[in-house]
Motif scaffolding. Sequence first.
Motif, mmCIF file in Angstrom:
data_model
loop_
_atom_site.group_PDB
_atom_site.id
_atom_site.type_symbol
_atom_site.label_atom_id
_atom_site.label_comp_id
_atom_site.label_asym_id
_atom_site.label_seq_id
_atom_site.Cartn_x
_atom_site.Cartn_y
_atom_site.Cartn_z
ATOM 1 N N ALA A 61 65.008 20.648 40.695
ATOM 2 C CA ALA A 61 63.860 20.932 41.647
ATOM 3 C C ALA A 61 62.577 20.750 40.646
ATOM 4 O O ALA A 61 62.752 21.695 39.696
ATOM 5 N N THR A 62 61.483 20.371 40.898
ATOM 6 C CA THR A 62 60.264 20.777 40.012
ATOM 7 C C THR A 62 59.321 20.885 41.020
ATOM 8 O O THR A 62 59.000 20.220 41.998
ATOM 9 N N ASP A 63 58.305 21.963 40.737
ATOM 10 C CA ASP A 63 57.204 22.359 41.544
ATOM 11 C C ASP A 63 55.965 22.196 40.547
ATOM 12 O O ASP A 63 56.200 22.794 39.559
ATOM 13 N N LYS A 64 54.917 21.875 41.158
ATOM 14 C CA LYS A 64 53.686 22.121 40.332
ATOM 15 C C LYS A 64 52.399 22.184 41.327
ATOM 16 O O LYS A 64 52.448 22.020 42.423
ATOM 17 N N PHE A 65 51.511 22.631 40.786
ATOM 18 C CA PHE A 65 50.264 23.217 41.375
ATOM 19 C C PHE A 65 49.190 22.147 40.536
ATOM 20 O O PHE A 65 48.922 22.363 39.444
ATOM 21 N N VAL A 66 48.409 21.465 41.248
ATOM 22 C CA VAL A 66 47.534 20.441 40.953
ATOM 23 C C VAL A 66 46.217 20.557 41.732
ATOM 24 O O VAL A 66 46.287 20.740 42.972
ATOM 25 N N ASP A 67 44.999 20.633 41.043
ATOM 26 C CA ASP A 67 43.671 20.799 41.955
ATOM 27 C C ASP A 67 42.997 19.438 41.949
ATOM 28 O O ASP A 67 43.812 18.161 41.481
ATOM 29 N N SER A 68 41.997 19.197 42.623
ATOM 30 C CA SER A 68 41.376 17.941 42.991
ATOM 31 C C SER A 68 40.795 17.386 41.908
ATOM 32 O O SER A 68 40.427 16.157 42.153
ATOM 33 N N ASP A 69 40.711 17.888 40.766
ATOM 34 C CA ASP A 69 40.395 17.167 39.475
ATOM 35 C C ASP A 69 41.671 16.590 38.903
ATOM 36 O O ASP A 69 41.385 16.136 37.759
#
Length: 143
Positions: free
Chosen positions: A118-126
Amino acid sequence: MKDPRKLIVTEFRVTFNGPTPDVVFNLDNAAGTTLLARNGMEIAEGAEYKFRISFRVQHEILAGLKFCNKMKKVGLSNSDSLMIGSYPPQSAPHVFEFPRHGWLDAPKGMMYRGSYTATDKFVDSDGVTHLEYTYPLKVGKRK
């Protein structure tokens, strides 16, 4: 020295609908993500669960934060991406639960039991990835 990170995920929690205790990882430092990557977690097939993520935003507004979750097993892959929202800096943690209503169902059946990555990531609108971690996930028989 001040922490330069804009997003600090303080806790990654998996809660279950039923008697199974929560699985909790503190991810506000490298030791927490290392522990998650090494130990991972195990869930019973067909279990109902949800993610609860506690995080702090610092320095400036974090716009368009998205949580992406991918589970892979040989021959199988599942991806979910969810817009969490925009958040201002504050010292108290923000808490986000996914799904907001209802529960996710762990895969069930002989073909779906076994080990996943499993891979989780947090990405913003940029398009900036603020945190990404990978961990082993085992789906086992219900006891």
